[in-house]
Structure formats: structure tokens, C-alpha cells
Scaffold this motif. Structure first.
Motif, PDB file in Angstrom:
ATOM      1  N   ALA A  79       0.842  -1.199   0.000  1.00 15.64           N
ATOM      2  CA  ALA A  79       0.000   0.000   0.000  1.00 15.64           C
ATOM      3  C   ALA A  79       0.878   1.250   0.000  1.00 15.64           C
ATOM      4  N   GLU A  80       1.898   1.248   0.830  1.00 17.16           N
ATOM      5  CA  GLU A  80       2.789   2.408   0.852  1.00 17.16           C
ATOM      6  C   GLU A  80       3.523   2.535  -0.475  1.00 17.16           C
ATOM      7  N   HIS A  81       3.792   1.403  -1.095  1.00 21.52           N
ATOM      8  CA  HIS A  81       4.446   1.374  -2.391  1.00 21.52           C
ATOM      9  C   HIS A  81       3.600   2.127  -3.436  1.00 21.52           C
ATOM     10  N   VAL A  82       2.294   1.899  -3.384  1.00 16.89           N
ATOM     11  CA  VAL A  82       1.403   2.592  -4.319  1.00 16.89           C
ATOM     12  C   VAL A  82       1.470   4.094  -4.098  1.00 16.89           C
ATOM     13  N   VAL A  83       1.445   4.500  -2.846  1.00 11.66           N
ATOM     14  CA  VAL A  83       1.552   5.922  -2.540  1.00 11.66           C
ATOM     15  C   VAL A  83       2.862   6.469  -3.082  1.00 11.66           C
ATOM     16  N   ASN A  84       3.913   5.713  -2.847  1.00 10.89           N
ATOM     17  CA  ASN A  84       5.250   6.148  -3.235  1.00 10.89           C
ATOM     18  C   ASN A  84       5.336   6.373  -4.738  1.00 10.89           C
ATOM     19  N   ILE A  85       4.924   5.375  -5.494  1.00 11.00           N
ATOM     20  CA  ILE A  85       5.022   5.457  -6.950  1.00 11.00           C
ATOM     21  C   ILE A  85       4.031   6.451  -7.523  1.00 11.00           C
ATOM     22  N   GLY A  86       2.842   6.487  -6.901  1.00 11.27           N
ATOM     23  CA  GLY A  86       1.784   7.286  -7.495  1.00 11.27           C
ATOM     24  C   GLY A  86       1.897   8.770  -7.215  1.00 11.27           C
ATOM     25  N   ARG A  87       2.444   9.127  -6.087  1.00  9.69           N
ATOM     26  CA  ARG A  87       2.325  10.523  -5.669  1.00  9.69           C
ATOM     27  C   ARG A  87       3.617  11.194  -5.231  1.00  9.69           C
TER      28      ARG A  87
ATOM     29  N   GLY B   3     -23.021   0.165  -2.950  1.00  9.09           N
ATOM     30  CA  GLY B   3     -22.335   1.454  -3.081  1.00  9.09           C
ATOM     31  C   GLY B   3     -20.856   1.308  -3.385  1.00  9.09           C
ATOM     32  N   TRP B   4     -20.216   2.452  -3.595  1.00  5.84           N
ATOM     33  CA  TRP B   4     -18.790   2.475  -3.912  1.00  5.84           C
ATOM     34  C   TRP B   4     -18.028   3.132  -2.773  1.00  5.84           C
ATOM     35  N   VAL B   5     -16.928   2.497  -2.373  1.00  8.77           N
ATOM     36  CA  VAL B   5     -16.110   3.032  -1.285  1.00  8.77           C
ATOM     37  C   VAL B   5     -14.654   3.054  -1.737  1.00  8.77           C
ATOM     38  N   ALA B   6     -13.984   4.169  -1.492  1.00 10.94           N
ATOM     39  CA  ALA B   6     -12.561   4.266  -1.833  1.00 10.94           C
ATOM     40  C   ALA B   6     -11.720   4.149  -0.571  1.00 10.94           C
ATOM     41  N   SER B   7     -10.655   3.351  -0.638  1.00 15.43           N
ATOM     42  CA  SER B   7      -9.691   3.281   0.461  1.00 15.43           C
ATOM     43  C   SER B   7      -8.503   4.150   0.099  1.00 15.43           C
ATOM     44  N   CYS B   8      -8.223   5.146   0.926  1.00 16.90           N
ATOM     45  CA  CYS B   8      -7.232   6.157   0.575  1.00 16.90           C
ATOM     46  C   CYS B   8      -6.132   6.253   1.612  1.00 16.90           C
ATOM     47  N   LYS B   9      -5.008   6.786   1.159  1.00 14.23           N
ATOM     48  CA  LYS B   9      -3.995   7.299   2.072  1.00 14.23           C
ATOM     49  C   LYS B   9      -3.844   8.773   1.763  1.00 14.23           C
ATOM     50  N   VAL B  10      -3.724   9.570   2.785  1.00  7.85           N
ATOM     51  CA  VAL B  10      -3.579  11.007   2.606  1.00  7.85           C
ATOM     52  C   VAL B  10      -2.181  11.417   3.067  1.00  7.85           C
ATOM     53  N   LEU B  11      -1.450  12.119   2.199  1.00  2.62           N
ATOM     54  CA  LEU B  11      -0.105  12.560   2.556  1.00  2.62           C
ATOM     55  C   LEU B  11      -0.175  13.835   3.383  1.00  2.62           C
ATOM     56  N   ASN B  12       0.927  14.154   4.031  1.00  4.00           N
ATOM     57  CA  ASN B  12       0.967  15.377   4.827  1.00  4.00           C
ATOM     58  C   ASN B  12       0.828  16.620   3.941  1.00  4.00           C
ATOM     59  N   THR B  13       1.094  16.470   2.666  1.00  2.00           N
ATOM     60  CA  THR B  13       0.947  17.592   1.738  1.00  2.00           C
ATOM     61  C   THR B  13      -0.517  17.810   1.369  1.00  2.00           C
ATOM     62  N   GLY B  14      -1.374  16.909   1.817  1.00  5.19           N
ATOM     63  CA  GLY B  14      -2.784  17.011   1.454  1.00  5.19           C
ATOM     64  C   GLY B  14      -3.115  16.168   0.240  1.00  5.19           C
ATOM     65  N   MET B  15      -2.075  15.682  -0.437  1.00  2.00           N
ATOM     66  CA  MET B  15      -2.316  14.823  -1.596  1.00  2.00           C
ATOM     67  C   MET B  15      -2.997  13.535  -1.157  1.00  2.00           C
ATOM     68  N   ARG B  16      -3.800  12.997  -2.053  1.00  2.00           N
ATOM     69  CA  ARG B  16      -4.556  11.805  -1.727  1.00  2.00           C
ATOM     70  C   ARG B  16      -4.204  10.694  -2.710  1.00  2.00           C
ATOM     71  N   THR B  17      -4.146   9.485  -2.234  1.00  2.00           N
ATOM     72  CA  THR B  17      -3.959   8.329  -3.105  1.00  2.00           C
ATOM     73  C   THR B  17      -5.096   7.350  -2.853  1.00  2.00           C
ATOM     74  N   VAL B  18      -5.778   6.971  -3.906  1.00  2.00           N
ATOM     75  CA  VAL B  18      -6.815   5.950  -3.776  1.00  2.00           C
ATOM     76  C   VAL B  18      -6.161   4.598  -4.013  1.00  2.00           C
ATOM     77  N   LEU B  19      -6.092   3.780  -2.971  1.00  2.00           N
ATOM     78  CA  LEU B  19      -5.416   2.491  -3.065  1.00  2.00           C
ATOM     79  C   LEU B  19      -6.298   1.452  -3.725  1.00  2.00           C
TER      80      LEU B  19
END
Lengths: 180, 180
Positions: A79-87, B3-19
Motif C-alpha cells: 500500500a505504501e508502495h502505491v503511494v510512493n510510486i503514485g504521488r 455502493g462504492w467506497v474508496a480506500s485512501c492514504k492522505v499525505l501530509n501535503t494534502g495529496m490523496r492516493t486511492v489504493l
DNA sequence: CGTACTGTTGAGATCCGTCAAGCACCGTGG
DNA sequence: CCACGGTGCTTGACGGATCTCAACAGTACG
């Protein structure tokens, strides 16, 4: 048990993606994951049969728990890998991977420098980071000349851990299974 | 449940990654994964306590098996996600995601067109694909004008499934838990 | 009627990949 | 001992892919 192993997916174009790097104590999964495991250094591996996922669940409780925990850790790294590559940009991305490896291998500091042996080639790094080998080279040069970290001759030396962590926004908490 | 649900990680920069995007029947994991779940449409979700990974293993066998299988499927999607983001261009990447969704939602063909409702915004797509929302827009335009697939007004319409599969080198086998 | 969100398009800058060449190292075989 | 080929590392030049900034249209909603 020992050594470095890469879990890869290979595209029909021949391109390779390194999904994860396994170190001593980690679980390498092939079979149902359709991944290919490649040794990056001489490595000793214990093989457990169980090509299907159901097969894993039929082990005695303590065994399957170890496997599942290994899988959970692996999931967290992926999961962190996806963040790393993607953003993250190439420099931050590379810094992040080096920090993850240093953390997982428990590299110790000596005279203000954290160092560890790393058998990856620049091509391997590229496949793990979604970059070309050429660009990896340039990124490493930039990190080296920036005084952050050097990776030459199979040895990583982190000169400015603090700065590198900041640069890569590295937060090692994803490497633990504990909840927040 | 629906329904649809996204699992995300949010960076400290505010950027979002949908995993990952979860559909009816999928398992959404928060807690030890440090992911944030966001509903992309009105959604009905059943919540099971168990913030730590160990907690999951203590459920009765049939329950924990369902959860672990859901996790394994999710792992497989995540692995393909890494390949997608790391080694495919923006057009192929977008095509791949649309095909994955069509496959998972079991969209049926009618009059030679496979179509399904998709509540994602272009910004969501960008966060899932590691692209900017602006570039997603251009990519969708290219796919539309290429006669492959259109995504407008919350509806995806695949005109040339064959060509799209070829373009994205889409192989749905990773969506199954079976071994090769 | 105004605000917010989404989608659309253009212009310019930046990042990164590809191609190409050359160097260093190393094991092999003559 | 040296020539050779293979692999990995390094660097430059160039082009393409993608990002950012910016402006504007359409729609929903209060």
C-alpha cells in the motif's frame, strides 16, 4: 532465512515490476499471487506447499497465523508502495525506498552514518520504483551530491537521516501491524 | 453491501492516493492498515470491530476466512495496481482501471456496448491512477475519440472491449484467487 | 442570483524516458 | 600476460509525457 528476494510481475512486453523486497523473516508468496520470486543475493528460503490461498488456511493455527501476519505486513508495504510510486517524485521515491530498507534491515548508526549492504542494481531499483535505470542513476547522483545518502559498490550510506526522512516524508509506522 | 467506497492514504501535503475501490461484497480494511475509507456514492457498510490484525484472526473460522479471502483479493488488486501505475502510460493505465471495474461489477453487454454507472469524479480517477485530474480529462478524451470507451455523466460505455483489453494488456486472472 | 463543484481546454514548464556513447570491473579463454 | 565479452555504472542530448497554472462553461443547490 537469509538473503534478498524480489517479488516481481513481468509484463508481456518483457518489462518487470518489483512489487516487494523480502528480507530474512519475511514471507514470499507465489502461486495464487502470480508473482515471480527472484533472488537478488545468495538466499536461503524455506518452501511451504500451498499454491492456492485456501491451502494456507488449512495449516495448524500457529503456522497459518505466521503466514497471514507476513501477508499483512506485505500488504502494508505494498500500500505504501502505491503511494510512493503514485504521488511522489523520483527523488523522494528513491529516498523513501532506501529508508524503508534501512529500517527493515535495522541498520545501525556509526559515526553519524547509517550504512548497510544492499545487493540491488540500479536496474532493480528502477523496476521497484517505476523509473528507468538511467534516471535512477541521476537520482542517486542528486541524493549523493545533496549530502543525503550514497549508494555505491553495493553499500548504502545515509549521511543525513533527518533530512532524508523529511525529504521523503517517511513515516515507518506502516511497517508495524499495530493499530494507530 | 452496496455502493462504492474508496480506500485512501492522505499525505501530509494534502495529496490523496486511492489504493483500492471496494464494491458490494468486498472487504474494506481500516485500523491497522492506516487507510481512510470514503464513500464515493451512497453506500451501506457492515462494520466489524477489530482494529488490530490479531483481532481478525480471533473470529470464528468461517468469518475470519471470509475476511482473509477478501484481504487476499484486495492484495491481488493492489499488486496489479502497482504494475499499472509503475509501468504503464496514462492511457493504458486508465483503460486498465475501467476494465477492472467493468469486470468486477460484472457489466453486461447490450447492443455491442458494455456500460455501467460509475460515481467517480475525474479527480478521484486521478488519485487512483497517480495522475492529475487535468490529465485524466485529456486521457478520457483520447479514449473517447479513439472509439474505445466513453466516461461522461457518471456512465462508462465501452465501445471496443477487444481493443481496450489489448491496449491495456488487461488480464482479469488476477481478480481470482485460483492458482495458475 | 451567487457559490461550489466538476469538467474542459490552452500554454508553458518540468520531469522523465529513450538513445547513444564511453568507462570500469570482472571472469573467461587464449 | 593480454584480449575479449558481459554486466553495471555514468553522462549527454533530445523528445515526449505529464504537471501546473489559468480561464471558462455547465450544473446543482441554497
Amino acid at each position: 532465512m537469509s538473503g534478498w528476494v524480489a517479488s516481481c510481475k513481468v509484463l508481456n512486453t518483457g518489462m518487470r515490476t518489483v512489487l516487494d523486497i523480502s528480507l530474512a523473516g519475511d514471507v514470499v508468496m507465489t502461486g495464487w499471487t502470480r508473482e515471480v520470486a527472484t533472488a537478488l543475493s545468495p538466499a536461503v528460503v524455506v518452501e511451504l506447499p500451498g499454491p492456492t490461498f485456501e491451502g494456507l488456511l488449512s495449516y495448524p493455527q500457529p503456522i497459518s497465523e505466521i503466514i497471514l501476519k507476513g501477508m499483512a505486513r506485505r500488504y502494508a508495504r505494498l500500500a505504501e508502495h502505491v503511494v510512493n510510486i503514485g504521488r511522489r517524485g523520483a527523488v523522494e521515491r528513491t529516498a523513501h525506498l532506501l529508508l524503508e530498507l534501512a529500517h527493515r534491515i535495522n541498520a545501525r548508526e556509526k559515526d553519524g552514518v547509517v550504512s548497510f549492504a544492499c545487493p540491488l542494481t540500479q536496474a532493480d531499483l528502477g523496476d521497484a520504483l517505476g523509473l528507468s535505470a538511467v534516471h535512477v542513476n541521476r537520482v542517486l547522483k542528486e541524493l549523493r551530491e545533496g549530502g543525503f545518502v550514497s549508494f555505491r559498490g553495493g553499500v548504502v550510506e545515509i549521511y543525513d537521516r533527518r533530512g532524508l526522512v523529511e525529504l521523503a516524508s517517511f513515516d515507518p509506522s506502516y511497517l508495524e501491524l499495530r493499530s494507530v
